[in-house]
Design a protein around this motif. Structure first.
Motif, PDB file in Angstrom:
ATOM      1  N   THR A  47      44.357  39.370  45.674  1.00  0.00           N
ATOM      2  CA  THR A  47      45.707  39.201  46.316  1.00  0.00           C
ATOM      3  C   THR A  47      45.677  37.689  47.121  1.00  0.00           C
ATOM      4  O   THR A  47      46.530  37.005  46.662  1.00  0.00           O
ATOM      5  CB  THR A  47      46.173  40.249  47.064  1.00  0.00           C
ATOM      6  OG1 THR A  47      45.989  41.333  46.373  1.00  0.00           O
ATOM      7  CG2 THR A  47      47.609  39.809  47.504  1.00  0.00           C
ATOM      8  N   GLU A  48      44.602  37.689  47.973  1.00  0.00           N
ATOM      9  CA  GLU A  48      44.440  36.445  48.743  1.00  0.00           C
ATOM     10  C   GLU A  48      44.118  35.452  47.920  1.00  0.00           C
ATOM     11  O   GLU A  48      44.784  34.217  48.253  1.00  0.00           O
ATOM     12  CB  GLU A  48      43.474  36.589  49.753  1.00  0.00           C
ATOM     13  CG  GLU A  48      43.332  35.433  50.664  1.00  0.00           C
ATOM     14  CD  GLU A  48      44.379  35.456  51.728  1.00  0.00           C
ATOM     15  OE1 GLU A  48      44.554  34.347  52.231  1.00  0.00           O
ATOM     16  OE2 GLU A  48      45.027  36.410  51.895  1.00  0.00           O
ATOM     17  N   PHE A  49      43.435  35.276  46.996  1.00  0.00           N
ATOM     18  CA  PHE A  49      43.057  33.985  46.205  1.00  0.00           C
ATOM     19  C   PHE A  49      43.460  34.004  44.722  1.00  0.00           C
ATOM     20  O   PHE A  49      43.234  33.169  43.870  1.00  0.00           O
ATOM     21  CB  PHE A  49      41.386  34.251  46.117  1.00  0.00           C
ATOM     22  CG  PHE A  49      40.633  33.791  47.129  1.00  0.00           C
ATOM     23  CD1 PHE A  49      40.769  32.570  47.855  1.00  0.00           C
ATOM     24  CD2 PHE A  49      39.916  34.821  48.056  1.00  0.00           C
ATOM     25  CE1 PHE A  49      39.815  32.453  48.945  1.00  0.00           C
ATOM     26  CE2 PHE A  49      39.435  34.708  49.176  1.00  0.00           C
ATOM     27  CZ  PHE A  49      39.198  33.482  49.738  1.00  0.00           C
ATOM     28  N   ASP A  50      44.581  34.901  44.403  1.00  0.00           N
ATOM     29  CA  ASP A  50      45.075  35.024  43.161  1.00  0.00           C
ATOM     30  C   ASP A  50      44.022  34.967  42.212  1.00  0.00           C
ATOM     31  O   ASP A  50      43.960  34.099  41.093  1.00  0.00           O
ATOM     32  CB  ASP A  50      45.996  33.608  42.994  1.00  0.00           C
ATOM     33  CG  ASP A  50      46.935  33.732  41.785  1.00  0.00           C
ATOM     34  OD1 ASP A  50      47.202  35.122  41.218  1.00  0.00           O
ATOM     35  OD2 ASP A  50      47.084  32.818  41.019  1.00  0.00           O
ATOM     36  N   ALA A  51      43.116  35.714  42.343  1.00  0.00           N
ATOM     37  CA  ALA A  51      41.767  36.116  41.570  1.00  0.00           C
ATOM     38  C   ALA A  51      41.889  37.265  40.667  1.00  0.00           C
ATOM     39  O   ALA A  51      42.939  37.892  40.678  1.00  0.00           O
ATOM     40  CB  ALA A  51      40.689  35.976  42.211  1.00  0.00           C
ATOM     41  N   ALA A  52      41.101  37.522  39.855  1.00  0.00           N
ATOM     42  CA  ALA A  52      41.073  38.563  38.620  1.00  0.00           C
ATOM     43  C   ALA A  52      39.391  39.393  38.541  1.00  0.00           C
ATOM     44  O   ALA A  52      39.359  39.478  37.605  1.00  0.00           O
ATOM     45  CB  ALA A  52      41.352  38.306  37.433  1.00  0.00           C
ATOM     46  N   LEU A  53      38.849  39.273  39.743  1.00  0.00           N
ATOM     47  CA  LEU A  53      37.485  40.170  39.965  1.00  0.00           C
ATOM     48  C   LEU A  53      37.711  41.459  39.370  1.00  0.00           C
ATOM     49  O   LEU A  53      38.735  42.160  39.813  1.00  0.00           O
ATOM     50  CB  LEU A  53      36.948  39.895  41.376  1.00  0.00           C
ATOM     51  CG  LEU A  53      36.702  38.735  42.079  1.00  0.00           C
ATOM     52  CD1 LEU A  53      35.950  38.650  43.236  1.00  0.00           C
ATOM     53  CD2 LEU A  53      35.930  37.587  40.946  1.00  0.00           C
ATOM     54  N   ASN A  54      36.885  41.872  38.572  1.00  0.00           N
ATOM     55  CA  ASN A  54      37.071  43.321  37.989  1.00  0.00           C
ATOM     56  C   ASN A  54      36.575  44.359  39.316  1.00  0.00           C
ATOM     57  O   ASN A  54      35.405  44.225  39.604  1.00  0.00           O
ATOM     58  CB  ASN A  54      36.113  43.378  37.059  1.00  0.00           C
ATOM     59  CG  ASN A  54      36.028  44.828  36.290  1.00  0.00           C
ATOM     60  OD1 ASN A  54      36.489  45.675  36.766  1.00  0.00           O
ATOM     61  ND2 ASN A  54      35.974  44.885  34.834  1.00  0.00           N
TER      62      ASN A  54
END
Length: 276
Positions: free
Chosen positions: A217-224
């Motif tokens: 959420t903070e980094f607009d990432a998509a870690l699994n």
């Protein structure tokens, strides 16, 4: 006869197709699948994995190294001993002679404090209040050690190397934390700092216990987050081992560098976004 033979064949076939685990890896895979289907909660899975893990680990893998041991020297002044007890927050201390290879016994803080309370004006006969030390080889398996700790009602052991010298020490808490996670007591200070701390150079220091969901959420990432809940777990899994300070990896558009870590877990991770 034919029916019995057919039944046996059918039973063997059903058994072969039943999906029962045949080794440790398959068992862990089944347990992970059960957790994913919410048949087993994450904490229970973590503890089961820990129980399996300690059966493959030895004392040398988790011991506090000799150089990091907090010890009491037999000729220390009582005021110095008391200061050491207070500053360290520990309850048990190896007492040494000329060096760490000469272990005279174990001092329990409660034994010393009881003597000081009951006889404040009487010199403390340190040797008379020492408990016997338990010595184990570096190769002692942790599951065996945990059983011996319970049987002997012991909490600490001195780990010796192949030459009989002191290699380090290990406590029952060290072993239990591999099963249930870090055990915090009254002397542990909880961090009040935010999980994600921006740095002047545009990088970030991130608490390893930060959830994958919060990071994404903070980094607009998509870690699994299928297998791990925290950033520390994600990085540890990616590297394939418990990383040391300074180790790094680059994946999913970020460079993760281990900023601080203990003997048992990653604590803080330095995060740099890859250039767009």
């Amino acid at each position: 006869m034919q029916d019995h033979s057919s039944k046996s064949w059918l039973q063997r076939l059903l058994h072969a197709l039943s999906g029962e685990p045949h080794d440790r890896e398959e068992l862990l895979s089944v347990l992970q699948h059960a957790s994913n289907r919410q048949l087993l909660n994450h904490d229970a899975l973590h503890m089961i994995e820990g129980v399996l893990k300690i059966s493959e680990m030895q004392a040398r893998d988790v011991m506090i190294p000799r150089g990091q041991m907090v010890v009491i020297e037999a000729d220390m002044a009582i005021d110095t001993i008391v200061s050491t007890l207070v500053e360290s927050g520990h309850s048990r201390f190896p007492v040494i002679g000329e060096n760490a290879d000469e272990i005279l016994g174990v001092l329990l803080a409660k034994d010393l404090l009881q003597h000081l309370y009951q006889s404040p004006q009487t010199p403390v006969p340190l040797q008379s209040i020492l408990r016997s030390a338990t010595f184990i080889p570096e190769s002692k398996r942790l599951d065996v050690l945990l059983r011996e700790f319970r049987q002997d009602r012991a909490h600490m052991a001195i780990v010796v190397d192949e030459y009989g010298g002191t290699a380090g020490l290990i406590t029952i808490e060290d072993v239990l934390e591999l099963i249930v996670g870090d055990i915090e007591d009254e002397t542990d200070t909880a961090s009040e700092e935010p999980n994600i701390q921006p740095q002047p150079d545009g990088s970030f220091l991130v608490n390893a216990l930060t959830s994958i969901d919060e990071f994404n959420t903070e980094f607009d990432a998509a870690l699994n987050d299928e297998n791990f809940d925290t950033l520390g777990g994600f990085v540890t899994q990616y590297l394939g081992h418990l990383p040391k300070v300074g180790e790094s990896c680059t994946t999913e558009g970020f460079t993760f560098t281990i900023y601080t870590a203990s003997r048992r877990q990653v604590q803080c991770i330095h995060v740099v976004k890859a250039a767009s």
